[in-house]
Write an enzyme that holds these catalytic residues in place. Structure first.
Site, PDB file in Angstrom:
ATOM      1  N   THR A   1       1.085  -0.881  -0.290  1.00 24.11           N
ATOM      2  CA  THR A   1      -0.146   0.185  -0.059  1.00 24.11           C
ATOM      3  C   THR A   1       1.039   1.279   0.368  1.00 24.11           C
ATOM      4  OG1 THR A   1      -1.408  -1.450   1.319  1.00 24.11           O
ATOM      5  CG2 THR A   1      -1.892   1.243   1.147  1.00 24.11           C
TER       6      THR A   1
ATOM      7  N   TYR B   1       6.256   0.986   8.348  1.00 25.30           N
ATOM      8  CA  TYR B   1       5.775   1.497   8.147  1.00 25.30           C
ATOM      9  C   TYR B   1       6.818   2.958   8.619  1.00 25.30           C
ATOM     10  CZ  TYR B   1       2.656   5.419   9.088  1.00 25.30           C
ATOM     11  OH  TYR B   1       1.467   6.828   9.420  1.00 25.30           O
TER      12      TYR B   1
HETATM   13  N1  LIG Z   1      -3.260   9.918  12.327  1.00 32.76           N
HETATM   14  C1  LIG Z   1      -2.229  10.691  12.877  1.00 32.76           C
HETATM   15  O1  LIG Z   1      -2.242  11.089  13.345  1.00 32.76           O
HETATM   16  C2  LIG Z   1      -1.055   9.968  11.278  1.00 32.76           C
HETATM   17  C3  LIG Z   1       0.257  10.603  11.916  1.00 32.76           C
HETATM   18  C4  LIG Z   1       1.099  10.405  10.707  1.00 32.76           C
HETATM   19  C5  LIG Z   1       0.506  10.062   9.488  1.00 32.76           C
HETATM   20  N2  LIG Z   1      -0.301   9.912   9.628  1.00 32.76           N
HETATM   21  C6  LIG Z   1      -0.853   9.365   7.566  1.00 32.76           C
HETATM   22  O2  LIG Z   1      -2.244  10.107   7.280  1.00 32.76           O
HETATM   23  C7  LIG Z   1      -2.967   9.804   6.477  1.00 32.76           C
HETATM   24  C8  LIG Z   1      -4.626   9.249   6.703  1.00 32.76           C
HETATM   25  O3  LIG Z   1      -4.496   8.580   8.048  1.00 32.76           O
HETATM   26  P1  LIG Z   1      -6.020   8.702   8.821  1.00 32.76           P
HETATM   27  O4  LIG Z   1      -4.713   8.862   9.795  1.00 32.76           O
HETATM   28  O5  LIG Z   1      -6.540   8.950   8.331  1.00 32.76           O
HETATM   29  O6  LIG Z   1      -5.487   6.453   8.814  1.00 32.76           O
HETATM   30  P2  LIG Z   1      -7.742   6.389   8.087  1.00 32.76           P
HETATM   31  O7  LIG Z   1      -7.472   4.725   8.599  1.00 32.76           O
HETATM   32  O8  LIG Z   1      -8.552   6.870   9.089  1.00 32.76           O
HETATM   33  O9  LIG Z   1      -6.847   7.046   6.609  1.00 32.76           O
HETATM   34  C9  LIG Z   1      -6.692   6.136   5.890  1.00 32.76           C
HETATM   35  C10 LIG Z   1      -7.755   5.800   4.963  1.00 32.76           C
HETATM   36  O10 LIG Z   1      -6.773   5.353   3.495  1.00 32.76           O
HETATM   37  C11 LIG Z   1      -8.330   4.360   3.001  1.00 32.76           C
HETATM   38  N3  LIG Z   1      -7.158   3.242   2.571  1.00 32.76           N
HETATM   39  C12 LIG Z   1      -6.156   2.127   3.232  1.00 32.76           C
HETATM   40  N4  LIG Z   1      -5.324   1.025   2.202  1.00 32.76           N
HETATM   41  C13 LIG Z   1      -6.124   2.064   1.185  1.00 32.76           C
HETATM   42  C14 LIG Z   1      -5.813   1.392  -0.602  1.00 32.76           C
HETATM   43  N5  LIG Z   1      -4.813   0.259  -0.222  1.00 32.76           N
HETATM   44  N6  LIG Z   1      -6.925   1.945  -1.405  1.00 32.76           N
HETATM   45  C15 LIG Z   1      -7.542   2.626  -0.880  1.00 32.76           C
HETATM   46  N7  LIG Z   1      -7.354   3.176   0.652  1.00 32.76           N
HETATM   47  C16 LIG Z   1      -6.631   2.572   1.404  1.00 32.76           C
HETATM   48  C17 LIG Z   1      -8.778   3.661   4.521  1.00 32.76           C
HETATM   49  O11 LIG Z   1      -9.752   2.647   3.894  1.00 32.76           O
HETATM   50  C18 LIG Z   1      -8.563   4.553   5.330  1.00 32.76           C
HETATM   51  O12 LIG Z   1      -9.775   5.453   4.879  1.00 32.76           O
HETATM   52  C19 LIG Z   1      -1.932   8.448   6.348  1.00 32.76           C
HETATM   53  O13 LIG Z   1      -1.399   8.185   5.496  1.00 32.76           O
HETATM   54  C20 LIG Z   1      -1.345   8.023   7.931  1.00 32.76           C
HETATM   55  O14 LIG Z   1      -0.213   6.895   7.389  1.00 32.76           O
HETATM   56  C21 LIG Z   1      -1.556  10.490  10.017  1.00 32.76           C
END
Ligand SMILES: NC(=O)c1ccc[n+]([C@@H]2O[C@H](COP(=O)([O-])OP(=O)(O)OC[C@H]3O[C@@H](n4cnc5c(N)ncnc54)[C@H](O)[C@@H]3O)[C@@H](O)[C@H]2O)c1
Length: 342
Positions: free
Chosen positions: A116, A165
């Site tokens: 992914t 990750y």
């Molecule tokens: N929440 C945090 O504190 C945080 C911190 C650092 C980085 N991030 C990054 O921010 C982004 C969003 O994270 P989030 O917290 O909203 O998580 P989340 O899990 O709520 O959102 C991720 C979304 O991506 C979708 N997804 C996953 N694999 C997929 C695929 N192969 N094809 C299509 N869709 C796919 C999931 O269904 C989900 O809706 C991510 O890239 C994450 O690594 C988040």
């Protein structure tokens, strides 16, 4: 008027087309909501693996029908190059959020993580380049810094990730920089620190600390703190993250492309302080909380002790200025959990 305000007014009077991958997740759905409120045309690509259709449905409800006529949703996987290419066609800006987001899961299943966060990421870069999108903003993470104790984190520090990750996020950044230098693509990576806010999932084995604690306290249970609680994080409310994405997507600063930027608040809060702030916010929201005590358990292996972003680079290049403090953000989030966890 702030740079963010100027850009929002410009977008409102001249709407553009956006693709938000991961738009059914926590961060993505908040991006979709803000874009719809600005009258933009928004496509969402999400495979609903950790996101929920209910998040999209809630955004539709909150923004009203008129604006949501501008929204299209595709249940699909970024692992499919064809899907990525077809959805990028005719798009001005990509906000790429879809990823395998769990550090522990990446340890258990590094192949899924790579599929992914590297293969899927590359598909999106290819799709964006083929379609000539103007800018490609993507979610990176403070996990790229690993456990190097030096603080605050500046973007030029050499990261040594301590999980698959973190490594895949670093690889994505490097692919983006390479695409910029060899093809002139215009990617910008945002290294999010600890983001929190409405629609962040409080359930599941890998839930983030703020939604998990709020949901436990709301149901009368005591949260667990691993270790002495003096470990610190740079907690950042989602509205600041939305701001960073919109500023990055609309920047006219050519020097910003191919670069990465920390997105946090530039402040660190210990878990003990956080616990107190959550209780204060709950009381200010009118909730009747007594004096719950957290349960302390042994520190978890692999947990980073301290984390704090230096946000000078995002300020200088993008005009980023966090507008929501941790305690203001907590109050907004608690209200949301109160309304939605019933
Ligand atoms: N929440 C945090 O504190 C945080 C911190 C650092 C980085 N991030 C990054 O921010 C982004 C969003 O994270 P989030 O917290 O909203 O998580 P989340 O899990 O709520 O959102 C991720 C979304 O991506 C979708 N997804 C996953 N694999 C997929 C695929 N192969 N094809 C299509 N869709 C796919 C999931 O269904 C989900 O809706 C991510 O890239 C994450 O690594 C988040």
């Amino acid at each position: 008027m702030s740079r963010y305000q100027q850009i929002k007014e410009k977008l409102y009077s001249n709407p553009r087309t956006w693709l938000v991958t991961g738009g059914a997740g926590f961060i993505g759905s908040n991006l979709v909501k803000s874009l719809l409120q600005l009258g933009q045309y928004v496509r969402v690509l999400d495979d609903l693996s950790t996101g929920y259709w209910e998040n999209v449905a809630q955004v539709i409800k909150e923004t009203g029908h008129q604006k949501t006529e501008n929204l299209t949703f595709r249940n699909g996987d970024i692992y499919s190059l064809e899907t990525c290419c077809s959805l990028c066609e005719g798009v001005d800006h990509v906000l790429h959020q879809a990823a395998q987001v769990s550090v522990p899961l990446s340890m258990e299943d590094p192949l899924l993580n790579n599929r992914t966060n590297v293969d899927g990421f590359l598909n999106m870069l290819v799709g964006a380049r083929n379609s000539g999108v103007k800018t490609f903003v993507f979610a990176s993470s403070c996990a790229v810094y690993g456990d190097d104790p030096e603080l605050p984190k500046t973007e030029d520090m050499k990261g040594f990730p301590i999980s698959p990750y973190g490594l895949t996020k670093l690889m994505a950044e490097q692919y983006a920089a390479l695409y910029h230098s060899i093809y002139g693509s215009r990617p910008i990576g945002l290294r999010y620190f600890n983001v929190f806010g409405p629609r962040q999932d409080p359930g599941g084995a890998y839930a983030a600390v703020i939604p998990r604690w709020i949901s436990m306290l709301l149901s009368g249970r005591s949260p667990v703190i691993y270790g002495d609680g003096e470990q610190t994080r740079d907690f950042c409310h989602i509205d600041n993250v939305v701001q960073a994405n919109i500023l990055a997507a609309c920047t006219v600063n050519e020097e910003a492309f191919g670069q990465v930027f920390n997105v946090g608040c530039g402040r660190s809060t210990s878990l003990n302080e956080l616990f107190g702030l959550i209780l204060d916010s709950m009381r200010r929201t009118g909730l009747d909380v007594n004096d719950p005590r957290p349960i302390h358990e042994a520190p978890r292996e692999g947990d980073i002790i301290h984390s704090k972003a230096d946000i000078t680079k995002a300020r200088t290049f993008l005009g980023y200025e966090p507008e929501v403090s941790v305690s203001q953000g907590l109050e907004r989030s608690i209200q949301w959990y109160l309304d939605n966890l019933k």
